[in-house]
Write a protein that holds these residues in place. Sequence first.
Motif, mmCIF file in Angstrom:
data_model
loop_
_atom_site.group_PDB
_atom_site.id
_atom_site.type_symbol
_atom_site.label_atom_id
_atom_site.label_comp_id
_atom_site.label_asym_id
_atom_site.label_seq_id
_atom_site.Cartn_x
_atom_site.Cartn_y
_atom_site.Cartn_z
ATOM 1 N N GLY A 96 0.791 -1.151 0.105
ATOM 2 C CA GLY A 96 -0.075 -0.062 -0.064
ATOM 3 C C GLY A 96 0.846 1.286 -0.164
ATOM 4 O O GLY A 96 0.197 2.243 -0.325
ATOM 5 N N ARG A 128 -0.429 4.687 -2.164
ATOM 6 C CA ARG A 128 -0.660 5.951 -1.493
ATOM 7 C C ARG A 128 0.429 7.064 -1.551
ATOM 8 O O ARG A 128 -0.312 8.198 -1.856
ATOM 9 C CB ARG A 128 -0.469 5.692 0.076
ATOM 10 C CG ARG A 128 -1.579 4.803 0.773
ATOM 11 C CD ARG A 128 -1.612 5.000 2.314
ATOM 12 N NE ARG A 128 -0.498 4.112 2.859
ATOM 13 C CZ ARG A 128 -0.602 2.740 3.034
ATOM 14 N NH1 ARG A 128 -1.795 2.387 3.138
ATOM 15 N NH2 ARG A 128 0.452 2.124 3.585
ATOM 16 N N PHE A 154 -9.887 6.136 -1.187
ATOM 17 C CA PHE A 154 -9.988 4.926 -0.724
ATOM 18 C C PHE A 154 -8.586 4.715 -0.176
ATOM 19 O O PHE A 154 -8.612 3.546 0.869
ATOM 20 C CB PHE A 154 -10.200 3.743 -1.708
ATOM 21 C CG PHE A 154 -11.507 3.890 -2.462
ATOM 22 C CD1 PHE A 154 -12.813 3.402 -1.762
ATOM 23 C CD2 PHE A 154 -11.892 4.945 -3.257
ATOM 24 C CE1 PHE A 154 -14.017 3.399 -2.103
ATOM 25 C CE2 PHE A 154 -13.076 4.982 -3.961
ATOM 26 C CZ PHE A 154 -14.322 4.349 -3.244
ATOM 27 N N LEU A 155 -7.333 5.073 -0.299
ATOM 28 C CA LEU A 155 -6.023 4.790 0.028
ATOM 29 C C LEU A 155 -6.021 5.399 1.454
ATOM 30 O O LEU A 155 -5.086 5.096 2.161
ATOM 31 C CB LEU A 155 -5.121 5.133 -0.890
ATOM 32 C CG LEU A 155 -5.040 4.386 -2.194
ATOM 33 C CD1 LEU A 155 -3.886 5.215 -3.102
ATOM 34 C CD2 LEU A 155 -4.973 3.060 -2.257
ATOM 35 N N ASN A 156 -6.678 6.388 1.943
ATOM 36 C CA ASN A 156 -6.635 6.980 3.101
ATOM 37 C C ASN A 156 -8.226 7.103 3.810
ATOM 38 O O ASN A 156 -8.554 8.160 3.978
ATOM 39 C CB ASN A 156 -6.148 8.289 2.945
ATOM 40 C CG ASN A 156 -4.865 8.422 2.364
ATOM 41 O OD1 ASN A 156 -3.870 8.262 3.112
ATOM 42 N ND2 ASN A 156 -4.695 8.467 0.876
ATOM 43 N N PHE A 157 -8.814 6.108 3.526
ATOM 44 C CA PHE A 157 -10.267 5.846 3.642
ATOM 45 C C PHE A 157 -10.812 6.679 5.120
ATOM 46 O O PHE A 157 -11.627 7.351 4.903
ATOM 47 C CB PHE A 157 -10.671 4.253 3.845
ATOM 48 C CG PHE A 157 -12.243 4.223 3.962
ATOM 49 C CD1 PHE A 157 -13.053 4.577 2.779
ATOM 50 C CD2 PHE A 157 -13.020 3.573 5.056
ATOM 51 C CE1 PHE A 157 -14.267 4.463 2.747
ATOM 52 C CE2 PHE A 157 -14.304 3.587 4.955
ATOM 53 C CZ PHE A 157 -15.149 4.185 3.663
ATOM 54 N N SER A 158 -10.163 6.315 6.116
ATOM 55 C CA SER A 158 -10.370 7.110 7.510
ATOM 56 C C SER A 158 -9.850 8.519 7.761
ATOM 57 O O SER A 158 -10.177 9.048 8.775
ATOM 58 C CB SER A 158 -10.141 6.267 8.613
ATOM 59 O OG SER A 158 -8.768 6.015 8.716
ATOM 60 N N SER A 159 -9.154 9.035 6.784
ATOM 61 C CA SER A 159 -8.599 10.384 6.859
ATOM 62 C C SER A 159 -9.562 11.321 6.917
ATOM 63 O O SER A 159 -10.632 11.363 6.291
ATOM 64 C CB SER A 159 -7.719 10.496 5.867
ATOM 65 O OG SER A 159 -8.003 10.880 4.891
ATOM 66 N N ASP A 204 -8.518 -4.491 6.250
ATOM 67 C CA ASP A 204 -7.531 -3.674 7.162
ATOM 68 C C ASP A 204 -8.046 -2.161 7.222
ATOM 69 O O ASP A 204 -7.723 -1.519 8.108
ATOM 70 C CB ASP A 204 -6.050 -3.656 6.448
ATOM 71 C CG ASP A 204 -5.371 -4.923 6.531
ATOM 72 O OD1 ASP A 204 -5.909 -5.795 7.547
ATOM 73 O OD2 ASP A 204 -4.331 -5.177 6.087
ATOM 74 N N ALA A 205 -8.708 -1.854 6.117
ATOM 75 C CA ALA A 205 -9.235 -0.483 5.875
ATOM 76 C C ALA A 205 -10.482 -0.413 6.618
ATOM 77 O O ALA A 205 -10.872 0.438 7.524
ATOM 78 C CB ALA A 205 -9.345 0.007 4.869
ATOM 79 N N GLN A 231 -10.731 -0.397 10.411
ATOM 80 C CA GLN A 231 -10.434 1.005 11.238
ATOM 81 C C GLN A 231 -11.702 1.945 11.452
ATOM 82 O O GLN A 231 -11.401 3.131 11.978
ATOM 83 C CB GLN A 231 -9.355 1.672 10.370
ATOM 84 C CG GLN A 231 -8.218 0.885 10.434
ATOM 85 C CD GLN A 231 -7.524 0.416 11.310
ATOM 86 O OE1 GLN A 231 -7.274 1.118 12.308
ATOM 87 N NE2 GLN A 231 -7.262 -0.927 11.474
ATOM 88 N N THR A 232 -12.857 1.704 10.993
ATOM 89 C CA THR A 232 -13.966 2.560 10.898
ATOM 90 C C THR A 232 -14.952 2.316 11.654
ATOM 91 O O THR A 232 -15.178 0.928 12.207
ATOM 92 C CB THR A 232 -14.445 3.037 9.394
ATOM 93 O OG1 THR A 232 -14.929 1.533 8.926
ATOM 94 C CG2 THR A 232 -13.298 3.149 8.464
#
Length: 372
Positions: free
Chosen positions: A29, A33, A146-151, A261-262, A265-266
């Motif tokens: 990843g 990113r 999508f590569l920083n989904f929770s940012s 993995d993503a 985190q949500t």
Amino acid sequence: MAARIFLWSVFGLISLAVAAAILWAAAGGWILRQYMAPSVSFEESPKAPPTFYDRPDAWIARPGLPSEEARWLPDGVFPKPDAPAAIFYVHPTTYLGSDRWNAPIDVGSEDARFRRRVFTQSQASAFTVAGDVWAPKYRQAAFGAFLNFSSPDAEKAFALASSDVSKAFEEFMNSTDPGQPIILVGHSQGAFHLASLLAERGEDEELRSRLVAAYLIGWPISETADLPAMNITPCREPRQVRCLLAYQSFGEPADPSLIFDAFDQTNGFTGEPRRNTQLLCTNPVTGGSTQAAAASENIGTLVPEESLLNAHLEPGLVGGTCTDRGYLVLTQDPPDMGSYVLPGNNYHVYDIPLFWANLRADAQERTTAFAQ
């Protein structure tokens, strides 16, 4: 011409999958990113003008608007006149640029429009047996989100895209007959926005009374952290109505860690953590929840011919079973649709084409059951 466009688009999507696989194998990843995440903050991102869904140019397809991709069908399949439902379809991510967090309403580049066209053709076409397609353009979140989904930046990008889908849906509801049955269809990012829409409209009685089914494919939906807020039950039987179908397709050996993995985190629409929760998995072959299905039960996979000059349906190629945490595992080696998949044996690009004819039959059966 339409078939040629479809097949060359599939070829382009396969090339994209190959590039992603090479990048992932090289350094995971981190490389994705570095090179595909937006290079600016959300506030610095170019501002797209607002959307007005009472204008025809805000739609890919809707009744009365010429739309070749929405009318596309494979060889040997014919339109069903006077189908009673209205189909609200939201396409997946097609914008791969890193210069902004949200794509322009017309997605900015010929390549992105090309990808949008093929997704509309190969996905929305499965549901035209039930009615006319309404497909909004929208300021989709770019692939890099999508590569920083929770940012915080990604959350703002998804919120902007979801607001467009919500406005388009309002126009859709106001422009269709109050008693007309409706079907929701979304794939990947499109499925996410429709899931958000259902969560926002959990108490909308008109939506509930008109809903035949929601097909939210290619996006993980938690049975405990998402479904209660969406106020909708899973589809457990083939002719059940006012219910939700969802799945994600993987070949063996499956490695869905890139997704989980993503996702883990949500928090879900209920506010509860999604970590380690069970995902909703509906078998697209049977229309049931977790029942395994053999390849012989698949009545038609949408396969490009070797010449890339046409597409055809081929029955009996691949089955599926819901397993482990709630993703669909293909029970046979999948057909040769280009031989390239995303990392982890993820057949994301082919979620709908793999089971195209079964999904079409499913939509018709549920619409008939709804009318009865």
